[in-house]
Design an enzyme around this catalytic site. Structure first.
Site, PDB file in Angstrom:
ATOM      1  CE1 TYR A 192      -3.772   2.433   0.816  1.00 33.44           C
ATOM      2  CE2 TYR A 192      -2.386   3.168   2.636  1.00 33.44           C
ATOM      3  CZ  TYR A 192      -3.490   3.337   1.826  1.00 33.44           C
ATOM      4  OH  TYR A 192      -4.312   4.411   2.032  1.00 33.44           O
ATOM      5  CE  LYS A 196      -3.747   5.043  -1.384  1.00 37.25           C
ATOM      6  NZ  LYS A 196      -4.808   5.569  -2.282  1.00 37.25           N
TER       7      LYS A 196
END
Length: 322
Positions: A192, A196
């Site tokens: 993640y 991002k």
């Protein structure tokens, strides 16, 4: 007084719940016509109804772009908007596929005749420590967050470039969704965090490349209560019994709506952290202390030089979870 988005057509991905739902409702309240995209999957991206073998598969990989559950979250948000007197349509395509991303833009054009703003928000989590992180879970999270930003951006940008070449330069806006995990890192969220962080770089490149076509591109790094954060940061995200609910997703949406409106003219290539009532302009990598020997360094002498530089530099921000 007219609303800030009167006449604009806005697409929001992952708009069935949490931040996406809040954004869609806020845009509609400000006069926008909204395309509400959502696949209606579980927190880790798997379908609510398992396949015949019960095994995990990538959403939309074998489905038809645009297929939508009539009782799904996207349809529910559309119903909310219409009940409040607004205009909205649901889209059930997988935006991490070329077909799904293309149909997202087509849906806006066929329903409303234009596209003004794209909000990339869709995503899910598959958290693991790095030594336990499966390749499939790495690929799935990079796919939905990073590829799921790139493909809608690409297809929307192609439309706006065509409009510009036809002499109809738009006041177009893209708002991408990064995270503090992408800016600082987050323990147990290597996939993640990487996705991002990639979204921030994609935002900067897109802002530079698309400015000539009348497109502004910015990113937010929100802190709010969603399905993803409630599990990872349950205590921090809990709603208070009384007073201002700083973690309500609706607190993030005003900035997104403003960035997605024509009123944000001249603001592009920026990353904003937003939490509760606070908005922060984030400052990325910049040159810090430096030493130039004027010749090639010997490895043995670098220890002292690097320690000297680090003594002059501020310490890095703490990684989430440490």
């Amino acid at each position: 007084m007219s609303a800030i988005c009167d006449g604009r057509v806005v697409v929001v991905t992952g708009a069935g719940r949490g931040l996406g739902r809040a954004h869609a409702l806020a845009f509609a309240a400000q006069g926008a016509r909204v395309v509400v995209n959502d696949l209606g999957v579980t927190l880790d991206g798997t379908p609510h109804t398992p396949g015949p073998t019960g095994t995990r598969h990538t959403p939309g990989s074998t489905g038809t772009p645009g297929v939508l559950r009539s009782d799904g979250p996207a349809a529910a948000v559309v119903a909310e908007i219409r009940a409040a007197g607004g205009e909205a349509i649901a889209h059930g395509g997988d935006i991490a596929t070329p077909e799904g991303a293309a149909s997202l833009v087509t849906t806006a054009l066929e329903a409303y005749g234009r596209l003004d703003t794209l909000v990339n928000n869709a995503g899910f989590l598959r958290d693991r420590m790095l030594v336990n992180l499966d390749e499939d879970d790495w690929d799935a999270v990079l796919r939905v967050h990073l590829k799921g930003h790139f493909l809608p951006l690409k297809h929307a940008a192609a439309h706006w470039r065509a409009e510009h070449k036809a002499g109809r330069t738009p006041h177009a806006r893209i708002v991408n969704t990064s995270s503090g995990a992408g800016l600082l890192g987050s323990v147990g969220q290597g996939n993640y965090s990487a996705a991002k962080a990639g979204i921030v770089a994609l935002t900067l490149v897109a802002a530079a490349e698309l400015a000539r076509y009348g497109v502004q591109v910015n990113a937010i790094a929100p802190a709010a209560r969603t399905r993803m954060t409630q599990r990872a940061f349950a205590e921090t995200m809990a709603a208070p019994a009384t007073g201002f609910d700083a973690m309500a997703p609706e607190n993030v949406s005003p900035l997104v709506v403003w960035l997605g409106s024509a009123a944000s003219e001249g603001v592009t290539g920026r990353v904003f952290e937003t939490e509760g009532g606070r908005i922060t302009v984030m400052e990325g990598w910049r040159p810090g202390p430096a030493l130039d020997k004027g010749a090639r360094w010997d490895p043995a002498e670098l220890g002292e030089a690097v320690q000297e530089l680090l003594a002059l530099a501020p310490p890095p921000g703490a990684v989430y979870g440490t």
